[in-house]
Write a protein that holds these residues in place. Structure first.
Motif, PDB file in Angstrom:
ATOM      1  N   TYR A 154       0.862  -1.180   0.000  1.00 54.45           N
ATOM      2  CA  TYR A 154       0.000   0.000   0.000  1.00 54.45           C
ATOM      3  C   TYR A 154       0.902   1.235   0.000  1.00 54.45           C
ATOM      4  O   TYR A 154       1.724   1.412   0.908  1.00 54.45           O
ATOM      5  CB  TYR A 154      -0.880   0.044   1.250  1.00 54.45           C
ATOM      6  N   THR A 155       0.720   2.086  -1.005  1.00 52.54           N
ATOM      7  CA  THR A 155       1.549   3.275  -1.138  1.00 52.54           C
ATOM      8  C   THR A 155       0.669   4.500  -1.333  1.00 52.54           C
ATOM      9  O   THR A 155      -0.253   4.482  -2.154  1.00 52.54           O
ATOM     10  CB  THR A 155       2.501   3.154  -2.346  1.00 52.54           C
ATOM     11  N   LEU A 156       0.949   5.560  -0.603  1.00 48.92           N
ATOM     12  CA  LEU A 156       0.293   6.850  -0.798  1.00 48.92           C
ATOM     13  C   LEU A 156       1.303   7.785  -1.440  1.00 48.92           C
ATOM     14  O   LEU A 156       2.379   8.026  -0.882  1.00 48.92           O
ATOM     15  CB  LEU A 156      -0.190   7.422   0.534  1.00 48.92           C
ATOM     16  N   THR A 157       0.977   8.322  -2.610  1.00 51.34           N
ATOM     17  CA  THR A 157       1.908   9.186  -3.321  1.00 51.34           C
ATOM     18  C   THR A 157       1.596  10.662  -3.051  1.00 51.34           C
ATOM     19  O   THR A 157       0.527  11.012  -2.551  1.00 51.34           O
ATOM     20  CB  THR A 157       1.854   8.938  -4.836  1.00 51.34           C
ATOM     21  N   ASP A 158       2.524  11.523  -3.464  1.00 51.53           N
ATOM     22  CA  ASP A 158       2.288  12.958  -3.337  1.00 51.53           C
ATOM     23  C   ASP A 158       1.335  13.478  -4.406  1.00 51.53           C
ATOM     24  O   ASP A 158       0.990  14.662  -4.417  1.00 51.53           O
ATOM     25  CB  ASP A 158       3.622  13.711  -3.393  1.00 51.53           C
ATOM     26  N   GLN A 159       0.903  12.616  -5.290  1.00 47.53           N
ATOM     27  CA  GLN A 159      -0.137  12.948  -6.264  1.00 47.53           C
ATOM     28  C   GLN A 159      -1.519  12.538  -5.735  1.00 47.53           C
ATOM     29  O   GLN A 159      -2.490  12.473  -6.499  1.00 47.53           O
ATOM     30  CB  GLN A 159       0.134  12.260  -7.608  1.00 47.53           C
ATOM     31  N   ASN A 160      -1.581  12.269  -4.444  1.00 48.33           N
ATOM     32  CA  ASN A 160      -2.827  11.843  -3.775  1.00 48.33           C
ATOM     33  C   ASN A 160      -3.373  10.551  -4.380  1.00 48.33           C
ATOM     34  O   ASN A 160      -4.589  10.380  -4.522  1.00 48.33           O
ATOM     35  CB  ASN A 160      -3.886  12.945  -3.812  1.00 48.33           C
ATOM     36  N   GLU A 161      -2.464   9.642  -4.696  1.00 46.38           N
ATOM     37  CA  GLU A 161      -2.844   8.329  -5.202  1.00 46.38           C
ATOM     38  C   GLU A 161      -2.621   7.272  -4.123  1.00 46.38           C
ATOM     39  O   GLU A 161      -1.548   7.234  -3.506  1.00 46.38           O
ATOM     40  CB  GLU A 161      -1.993   7.937  -6.413  1.00 46.38           C
ATOM     41  N   LEU A 162      -3.617   6.434  -3.919  1.00 48.41           N
ATOM     42  CA  LEU A 162      -3.445   5.239  -3.108  1.00 48.41           C
ATOM     43  C   LEU A 162      -3.218   4.085  -4.075  1.00 48.41           C
ATOM     44  O   LEU A 162      -4.107   3.720  -4.856  1.00 48.41           O
ATOM     45  CB  LEU A 162      -4.672   4.970  -2.247  1.00 48.41           C
ATOM     46  N   VAL A 163      -2.004   3.540  -4.029  1.00 50.28           N
ATOM     47  CA  VAL A 163      -1.613   2.467  -4.946  1.00 50.28           C
ATOM     48  C   VAL A 163      -1.634   1.142  -4.191  1.00 50.28           C
ATOM     49  O   VAL A 163      -0.960   0.993  -3.167  1.00 50.28           O
ATOM     50  CB  VAL A 163      -0.207   2.726  -5.525  1.00 50.28           C
ATOM     51  N   LEU A 164      -2.422   0.199  -4.689  1.00 52.51           N
ATOM     52  CA  LEU A 164      -2.492  -1.146  -4.125  1.00 52.51           C
ATOM     53  C   LEU A 164      -1.843  -2.102  -5.111  1.00 52.51           C
ATOM     54  O   LEU A 164      -2.358  -2.317  -6.214  1.00 52.51           O
ATOM     55  CB  LEU A 164      -3.954  -1.554  -3.877  1.00 52.51           C
ATOM     56  N   TYR A 342       1.430 -13.753  -9.919  1.00 53.19           N
ATOM     57  CA  TYR A 342       0.258 -12.882  -9.981  1.00 53.19           C
ATOM     58  C   TYR A 342       0.752 -11.486  -9.642  1.00 53.19           C
ATOM     59  O   TYR A 342       1.333 -11.260  -8.566  1.00 53.19           O
ATOM     60  CB  TYR A 342      -0.783 -13.371  -8.973  1.00 53.19           C
ATOM     61  N   ASP A 343       0.549 -10.530 -10.532  1.00 56.80           N
ATOM     62  CA  ASP A 343       1.120  -9.199 -10.365  1.00 56.80           C
ATOM     63  C   ASP A 343       0.131  -8.179 -10.920  1.00 56.80           C
ATOM     64  O   ASP A 343       0.033  -8.001 -12.144  1.00 56.80           O
ATOM     65  CB  ASP A 343       2.461  -9.119 -11.099  1.00 56.80           C
ATOM     66  N   HIS A 344      -0.633  -7.536 -10.039  1.00 53.81           N
ATOM     67  CA  HIS A 344      -1.651  -6.579 -10.471  1.00 53.81           C
ATOM     68  C   HIS A 344      -1.641  -5.346  -9.577  1.00 53.81           C
ATOM     69  O   HIS A 344      -1.270  -5.415  -8.395  1.00 53.81           O
ATOM     70  CB  HIS A 344      -3.041  -7.220 -10.474  1.00 53.81           C
ATOM     71  N   THR A 345      -2.057  -4.248 -10.167  1.00 54.33           N
ATOM     72  CA  THR A 345      -2.063  -2.964  -9.473  1.00 54.33           C
ATOM     73  C   THR A 345      -3.405  -2.277  -9.668  1.00 54.33           C
ATOM     74  O   THR A 345      -3.973  -2.302 -10.769  1.00 54.33           O
ATOM     75  CB  THR A 345      -0.947  -2.050 -10.017  1.00 54.33           C
ATOM     76  N   THR A 346      -3.905  -1.679  -8.588  1.00 57.30           N
ATOM     77  CA  THR A 346      -5.072  -0.807  -8.656  1.00 57.30           C
ATOM     78  C   THR A 346      -4.718   0.511  -7.975  1.00 57.30           C
ATOM     79  O   THR A 346      -4.077   0.514  -6.917  1.00 57.30           O
ATOM     80  CB  THR A 346      -6.295  -1.450  -7.978  1.00 57.30           C
ATOM     81  N   ILE A 347      -5.108   1.614  -8.596  1.00 49.12           N
ATOM     82  CA  ILE A 347      -4.814   2.949  -8.075  1.00 49.12           C
ATOM     83  C   ILE A 347      -6.122   3.708  -7.883  1.00 49.12           C
ATOM     84  O   ILE A 347      -6.978   3.711  -8.779  1.00 49.12           O
ATOM     85  CB  ILE A 347      -3.895   3.732  -9.031  1.00 49.12           C
TER      86      ILE A 347
END
Length: 353
Positions: A154-164, A342-347
């Protein structure tokens, strides 16, 4: 740069859980816990910079333990439904728990990943810090084959993105379909229904489902139907239309087939609350999204901050392989072969408009 603080959270049947709070340079905050990988809160700014918590959740362990709505949960080993709980893999038939009204298999079974205590670590990354969660599901757990090792970041970016970011590998062929079951209400988690908020889905087709929400095998065009969200529509605009899929689901609770090629990060959906200006864009590498409009929330479970959520108090955008796709080899499906990754991303990206 994002920083993460941690504090003791809920005492669970599995031991003490921890709450991890991510903060970026803009003041946006995302909190998650190692119990079930739950997203506990997302504080996003409105057009005036005022923060509000835009996801539904619970304030105590009793809520998360029962969690009949899967609020904010990390879902696995297989998200959504498998018809009659059965599938065949390599010539062998597997029978899973029928935990969906005693008829179908739902969200990984009786004790899914949302009821596990994940191993968590704060790691350094390009964005500053991120949260890494790990879990091993043993061979035969919930009657699934293969020992499955899962890593979620789980990553929160400075672009206000929550990356899972989801990664998994198995020592035997198995089924893997991971998602998060956050319920979004961009006006604030305790603000009422989401019927007036606008939604856009980047999909020309959806998978038709029967009265038990199991796909019939037909993939239908959205054009000319209440399922057409290719342009913005208010969630409540057509939700009660006399249309068989909506009658079956009690509203929206269906899988849309995304236009972007599976495996490539592309647009999935947008959600917009005009009053606050809060706007969210979802992107994913997965081939589908379950838009669920919270039709079965009944106001009986106590949420966080003393709130009893009402029917349609939030909506889900569960990125996924389609329900029962393990039984539809003609579709992109969640069979994970031994030795493959298995390698997937949702933002989920938040801004204002």
């Amino acid at each position: 740069m994002t920083t993460i603080t941690q504090a003791p959270y809920l005492m669970t049947d599995l031991g003490q859980s921890t709450l991890y709070t991510m903060r970026n340079k803009n003041g946006m905050q995302v909190s998650a816990t190692d119990f079930g990988g739950h997203l506990v809160s997302i504080l996003a700014p409105d057009r005036d910079g005022k923060l509000a918590d835009v996801i539904l959740g619970y304030g105590d362990y009793a809520g998360y333990k029962v969690n009949k709505y899967y609020l904010g949960a990390a879902v696995g080993r297989c998200a959504n439904r498998i018809g009659k709980g059965r599938f065949t893999l390599n010539g062998k038939e597997y029978q899973l728990a029928l935990n969906d009204n005693g008829v179908n298999h739902l969200h990984g079974g009786t004790v899914g990943f949302d009821q596990k205590l994940w191993a968590c670590k704060v790691i350094s990354c390009e964005e500053g810090q991120a949260l890494r969660l790990r879990l091993v599901s043993p061979d035969g757990e919930e009657h699934y084959p293969g020992a499955l090792s899962v890593t979620m970041t789980y990553t929160l970016t400075d672009q206000n993105e929550l990356v899972l970011h989801y990664e998994a590998a198995s020592d035997a062929d198995t089924v893997c379909n991971l998602t998060n079951h956050a319920y979004f209400n961009l006006a604030g988690h305790n603000s009422g229904t989401i019927l007036g908020q606008r939604l856009k889905i980047y999909a020309d087709h959806f998978t038709e489902a029967d009265a038990e929400s199991i796909p019939t095998g037909r993939v239908l065009p959205v054009e000319g139907t209440p399922m057409d969200f290719r342009d913005y529509h208010r969630v409540g605009e057509r939700i009660d239309a006399d249309y068989l899929p909506l009658n079956y689901g009690g509203g929206y609770d269906h899988n849309w087939v995304l236009n972007s090629p599976a495996g490539e990060l592309g647009p999935c959906a947008e959600m917009w609350d005009e009053a606050s200006g809060r706007h969210m864009t979802c992107l994913t590498t997965l081939p589908g999204v379950q838009f669920y409009s919270g039709n079965f929330i009944d106001g009986t479970q106590l949420g966080k901050e003393g709130c009893y959520y009402e029917k349609r108090g939030g909506l889900c955008l569960e990125t996924q392989f389609a329900p029962d796709s393990v039984n539809h080899p003609e579709w992109p499906n969640p069979i994970l072969r031994a030795g493959e990754l298995y390698d997937h991303t949702t933002i989920y990206r938040f801004d204002v408009k």
